[in-house]
Structures are given as C-alpha cells and as structure tokens.
Design a protein around this motif. Structure first.
Motif, mmCIF file in Angstrom:
data_model
loop_
_atom_site.group_PDB
_atom_site.id
_atom_site.type_symbol
_atom_site.label_atom_id
_atom_site.label_comp_id
_atom_site.label_asym_id
_atom_site.label_seq_id
_atom_site.Cartn_x
_atom_site.Cartn_y
_atom_site.Cartn_z
ATOM 1 N N SER A 175 7.913 53.513 8.494
ATOM 2 C CA SER A 175 8.805 52.559 8.569
ATOM 3 C C SER A 175 8.894 51.251 9.795
ATOM 4 N N ASP A 325 21.777 52.806 6.042
ATOM 5 C CA ASP A 325 20.618 52.203 6.485
ATOM 6 C C ASP A 325 20.829 53.260 7.679
ATOM 7 N N ASP A 331 13.915 48.883 5.075
ATOM 8 C CA ASP A 331 12.221 48.401 4.848
ATOM 9 C C ASP A 331 12.113 48.778 2.945
ATOM 10 N N LEU A 333 14.699 48.714 0.229
ATOM 11 C CA LEU A 333 15.563 48.939 -0.221
ATOM 12 C C LEU A 333 15.774 47.157 -0.196
ATOM 13 N N THR A 334 15.200 46.217 -1.564
ATOM 14 C CA THR A 334 15.843 44.900 -1.503
ATOM 15 C C THR A 334 17.694 44.951 -2.575
ATOM 16 N N ALA A 335 18.034 43.515 -3.017
ATOM 17 C CA ALA A 335 18.641 43.325 -3.331
ATOM 18 C C ALA A 335 18.406 43.570 -5.131
ATOM 19 N N ASP A 336 17.655 43.950 -5.837
ATOM 20 C CA ASP A 336 17.386 43.776 -7.160
ATOM 21 C C ASP A 336 16.861 45.798 -7.135
ATOM 22 N N THR A 337 16.935 46.230 -6.218
ATOM 23 C CA THR A 337 16.179 47.437 -6.377
ATOM 24 C C THR A 337 17.687 48.513 -5.914
ATOM 25 N N HIS A 371 8.212 46.444 -8.643
ATOM 26 C CA HIS A 371 8.382 46.269 -7.555
ATOM 27 C C HIS A 371 7.587 47.909 -6.668
ATOM 28 N N CYS A 372 7.824 49.429 -6.842
ATOM 29 C CA CYS A 372 7.555 49.929 -6.512
ATOM 30 C C CYS A 372 6.446 49.833 -6.672
ATOM 31 N N ARG A 375 4.061 47.818 -4.612
ATOM 32 C CA ARG A 375 4.065 48.070 -2.926
ATOM 33 C C ARG A 375 3.502 49.558 -2.237
#
Length: 397
Positions: A175, A325, A331, A333-337, A371-372, A375
């Motif tokens: 990361s 955090d 690196d 997490l997103t707002a969708d996950t 998503h996972c 990536r």
C-alpha cells in the motif's frame, strides 16, 4: 528474456509460523507460468518446540502444486537475542541458497517478502552472486502510524534495513502508506518504489448462494490477531457504545487469538457486552469463509495496518467493511465498498459502524465482489508481478 524465468521466493516467515499468504502468492506465480522455487528458514524456539528444540536442524524439499518447489531450513531462535537471531536467520538462508544453486542453478531473480529479513538475505546473495531482487514490503511498522509502530523499528534495524532497500532492484509496497518510512530509511529508494496490492483467492472467498443467516439483527465480524496494534479493545468499546445507543440487535464475532485474548474477554465483562460478543479463537480457512458468509459486515479496527488482507477476503464475499484510516485500508476502501474512520478512536469507530448499519442497503454485494475480483484476484496481481519481472530482466526497470 527467457520464456519462463526462474524466480526464487524468499519469505521472511513461512508455515507453520504464519506466512500462508506467501505460499499462495508463490503458487499463483507458478500457475501463471513462471518456474518458482521457495526458500524458507523456519524458526524453532523453546516456546513453540520445547521437545525438539535441540534436535538436529532439518532441511526439506517438497514439490508443490503448479510445479513450484519448496525448500525449507529450520534454524534455532535464541531467546532475547534479537540481532543475533536475525543474523542466524540470514545465514540459514544463505547456506541453503548455496545448496539450491548447486542443485538448480542460478535463479533469474529473487522475490523477497519483507525486508526483515528476507530482503537482507537477498541483498547479501546479490553481493555474492549478482542475482537481482525485488522486495515486497508487508510490515505494518513501516506505516509510521503512531508511537507503537515507530517503536517496532529498533536502532540496530536501521543499517540492515538500509542495506536491504539500497541493494534492491525494485521495492514493492502493498500500500502507499509504506512509502514514506522506506524512503526515510533509504533515500535513494524513491525511484525504485511502486505499489502492488496483495491478492486473494476470489474463487475460494465468495458469497454463499441462497445462504440463510443463522442470526437476527446485524452481525459484524472481526478477523485479526488479538494484540494491541489490532485495536480490538477499541472495537469492544465501540460495541458498548452501540449497545447504549439502543442497537440491541447488533452483535460481533471475533475470530483470532493472541496475547490479549483474556484481557479482551475481561473487558467484555466490564463493558457488560458478553451477550453481544463471541470469541471464536483461531479458525481454519474454511472457518473464516463460513463466518464471512454469515456476517453482514467486516470491521477492522487496527491502530496501524500495512494492507489488511481480510478486507479483500470480505469484499470477495460481497461484504461491506468498516476500517480505520490506519495505513493500507485507505488504498482499499471506496465509497461503494465501505467506510473509513479515524484510527485509535472508539467513538469514531462506533459512528462508522452505526452509519454502515443505517446505510446497509447502499452497499451492493455483487458490485463489492466485482470490484474485488477486478483489483485483487490472483490473476490480476500475478499479471502485475510478471510485468515487473519482465521489465527487470530486460533491463528496463
């Protein structure tokens, strides 16, 4: 470049002393078509092996799936002698490397997992035999998050770490949180750094079709070692806060073990949340999968974290996550996950958990999994490593 270069993987720790991920990473590289050998030094100590500590030191060679080969060498750890143990470990690797090269020839490159101390061993092999090497850094102490992380880098570590990073051909961080501390230790490393995240087995970790939850309400799952750096004490305080705010149907399963287990169980009693928290202890891989498939969300309350592989295991199962955090999770997490919150704060963690409960329908399990897979699957990450190795061996990296 040869069609199938030989990659010698040196992990800083390895089964049965952890490091299952390093074996999986090696097998993924072999499946992708590389010739892969793993060279591992495995600790024997009085705490783990009192009955065999003074037995002759063993070395083994085993054929793994996908054509990979595993070469192990046992070494003795002497209590309280940190630097001596590090040097003994490095010397064990180098001695085994001589046997390896005699039997299999010189590898095209070395993949060292963590500078402490696989990176140092690879640096010394390079000095003697000229083999280029990559360090992939995994250790959370390089996040520099808080005094606890900083205290894990001792003064005697510094010149040895600088030697490893200075000699590396490339340095991969799992990361971006690790970059700053590595550059501080080895200023010349800045141009050699890049980020490739960890991988997970998205075929194994998956949602269970038609699964019926065996609980009512909303269940959080935490899979981690029970030690101060992992922040489970903060999670229990957050659960108590949720309880006092009327989230009576919220429960928590804690999977994992460690030195703080009894202390954390006592804290549950003090906080009067025994009815909401279950400690499962160490689970098998299948056991982790079962708990992920039964949970509604994962929570990782670490004070510092280099990556957080359980986050992507949960995402592969379609779960939203709450994480601090603390380094690597930023690196991932997103707002969708999922939801990222301030580290080392039980109140911030409780607020994030409450927010996720209230917004649970905003997180689509199918989208989280896709998503996972895109990536963090073995195929996605293996291709990144193969591209890196190609550039190295062609002299363009």
């Amino acid at each position: 470049m040869p069609d199938a270069p030989t990659v010698l993987v040196i992990p800083s720790w390895y089964p049965p002393r952890g490091g299952e991920f390093f074996r999986e990473h090696s097998l993924a590289l072999a499946k992708a078509g590389l010739r892969v050998h793993v060279l591992a030094a495995i600790e024997t100590g009085m705490r783990h092996d009192p009955g065999t500590y003074f037995s002759p030191l063993r070395s083994t060679t085993t054929k793994l799936p996908n054509g990979a080969m595993e070469h192990t060498q046992v070494y003795r750890r002497i209590p309280l002698l940190g630097k001596n143990n590090a040097m003994n470990w490095v010397n064990s690797i180098m001695n085994r490397y001589s046997d390896f090269e005699n039997n299999y020839g010189r590898p095209d490159l070395i993949q060292a997992h963590s500078s402490m101390w696989a990176g140092l061993a690879a640096a010394r092999i390079k000095q003697l035999r000229g083999v280029p090497f990559v360090i992939t850094e995994h250790r959370g102490r390089f996040t520099g998050r808080g005094t606890l992380a900083g205290a894990l880098i001792k003064s005697w570590h510094v010149p040895l770490l600088a030697e490893a990073f200075d000699q590396a051909t490339r340095i991969i961080c799992v990361s971006s949180a690790l970059n700053k501390e590595i550059i501080a230790l080895s200023p010349g490393s800045a141009q050699k750094l890049s980020v490739i995240p960890n991988m997970t087995d998205t075929a194994f970790f998956h949602p269970k079709e038609g699964a019926v939850k065996q609980h009512s309400g909303f269940r959080f799952l935490c899979v981690t070692h029970l030690e101060k750096a992992k922040g489970v004490d903060l999670l229990l305080k957050a659960m108590a806060s949720l309880d006092s705010n009327g989230s009576a149907e919220t429960s928590l399963v804690v999977a994992g073990d460690g030195r703080q287990r009894k202390e954390l169980q006592q804290l549950c009693k003090q906080l009067q949340i025994n009815h909401k928290v279950v400690f499962k202890g160490t689970l098998t891989r299948n056991g982790v999968l079962h708990e992920l498939q039964q949970a509604d969300a994962l929570v990782l309350p670490s004070r510092f974290e280099s990556f957080g592989i359980v986050l992507i295991e949960a995402m592969a199962c379609g779960l939203p996550v709450v994480a601090t955090d603390s380094g690597g999770p930023a690196d991932i997490l997103t707002a969708d996950t999922g939801i990222l919150c301030q580290p080392d704060s039980a109140n911030a963690l409780a607020d994030a958990m409450q927010q996720l409960i209230m917004r649970k329908h905003d997180f689509d399990p199918h989208n989280i999994r896709q998503h996972c897979v895109a990536r963090y699957s073995k195929e996605a990450i293996s291709s990144k490593y193969i591209g890196l190795y190609n550039h190295m061996l062609m002299g363009t990296a």
